[in-house]
Design an enzyme around this catalytic site. Sequence first.
Site, PDB file in Angstrom:
ATOM      1  N   ARG A 219       0.805  -1.214   0.000  1.00  0.00           N
ATOM      2  CA  ARG A 219       0.000   0.000   0.000  1.00  0.00           C
ATOM      3  C   ARG A 219       0.844   1.273   0.000  1.00  0.00           C
ATOM      4  O   ARG A 219       0.442   2.305   0.536  1.00  0.00           O
ATOM      5  CB  ARG A 219      -0.980   0.020   1.180  1.00  0.00           C
ATOM      6  CG  ARG A 219      -1.956  -1.140   1.193  1.00  0.00           C
ATOM      7  CD  ARG A 219      -2.834  -1.171  -0.043  1.00  0.00           C
ATOM      8  NE  ARG A 219      -3.633  -2.392  -0.066  1.00  0.00           N
ATOM      9  CZ  ARG A 219      -3.268  -3.516  -0.686  1.00  0.00           C
ATOM     10  NH1 ARG A 219      -2.140  -3.563  -1.352  1.00  0.00           N
ATOM     11  NH2 ARG A 219      -4.030  -4.579  -0.661  1.00  0.00           N
TER      12      ARG A 219
ATOM     13  N   GLU B 120      -5.433   2.985   6.394  1.00  0.00           N
ATOM     14  CA  GLU B 120      -5.283   2.787   4.956  1.00  0.00           C
ATOM     15  C   GLU B 120      -5.933   3.950   4.208  1.00  0.00           C
ATOM     16  O   GLU B 120      -5.570   4.267   3.093  1.00  0.00           O
ATOM     17  CB  GLU B 120      -5.921   1.457   4.533  1.00  0.00           C
ATOM     18  CG  GLU B 120      -5.525   1.038   3.133  1.00  0.00           C
ATOM     19  CD  GLU B 120      -5.712  -0.450   2.870  1.00  0.00           C
ATOM     20  OE1 GLU B 120      -6.251  -0.783   1.813  1.00  0.00           O
ATOM     21  OE2 GLU B 120      -5.317  -1.262   3.723  1.00  0.00           O
TER      22      GLU B 120
ATOM     23  N   CYS C 279     -11.176  -0.525   2.838  1.00  0.00           N
ATOM     24  CA  CYS C 279     -10.606  -0.943   4.125  1.00  0.00           C
ATOM     25  C   CYS C 279     -10.076   0.262   4.891  1.00  0.00           C
ATOM     26  O   CYS C 279      -9.364   1.099   4.336  1.00  0.00           O
ATOM     27  CB  CYS C 279      -9.475  -1.941   3.905  1.00  0.00           C
ATOM     28  SG  CYS C 279     -10.041  -3.565   3.357  1.00  0.00           S
TER      29      CYS C 279
END
Length: 287
Positions: free
Chosen positions: A169, A282, A216
């Site tokens: 990520r 996130e 998420c």
Amino acid sequence: MTLSAPPLKVERLALSRFTTLGVGGEAEVWTVHDHAQLAAAMQAPYRVLGGGSNLVISDDGVPERVIRLAGEFAVRDLERDASLSSEREYVTGWIGGGAPLPGLVRELARRGLSGLEGTVGIPAQVGGAVWMNAGTRYGEMFDALYSLEIATPGGVRVVTPNDLEHGYRKSGIGRDEIVTRVRLRLGSSTPEEVTARMTFADEARKGQPKMKTPGCAFKNPGGVSAGKLIDEAGLKGYRIGNAMISLEHANFIVNLGGARAADVLAILEHVRSIVGVPLELEYELWP
């Protein structure tokens, strides 16, 4: 004959209309269609808004101008570049950072080109998906990148994934940098095989909510499922205002209708105060 780009469009708009969560106040939105318009837009403080997933925008909006990529930045050239391809690798032409990722993934499947199946269902634009190295446990954007064109106020440069410190990520691309175009490195397969892999990856997402959500909320800490930790803390269904932790998947916050960014932020802080493990967001928060 080369057609000129549409004129630069500058409007004051509610940013909630551009996000998958459906929250966010107003800002000055610059819709740019070519490099000249983009260079002009980058001459004052700015943010870049792609598909609006993975993003929570303040109810007050943001003071900076917000840049959205259109025109030549939304064009896809998926033809094989013979000068860069090999017998085992299929390298595409340039794909605009403003091109929608879901449509790109579907078109690759139709052509039997493999490499991005693991990103199926991610509601992003290509540039934003690359910037955060979006993906699932079945694959991420950097799996299929050959090269990237990146714009900054100082100019444009082309880099390869090896030039960037990318990982889970994260892409290693700076906050003031804009992914304007990419080339993909793909494998030749068949439409049936690519579609089967996409279907398998998509089946694993069946437990995710279909309501308005940024995706998420937290990264998985140390390989442990953040959703499992939140669920075990008894927080499914926890609600502030019209924002709620999803009953389907505890790592998702959903907008029940009319939620505010402040409600979402309050839920995030509550989760962090209850779960006994440090959780890294996130989501991208504006501002």
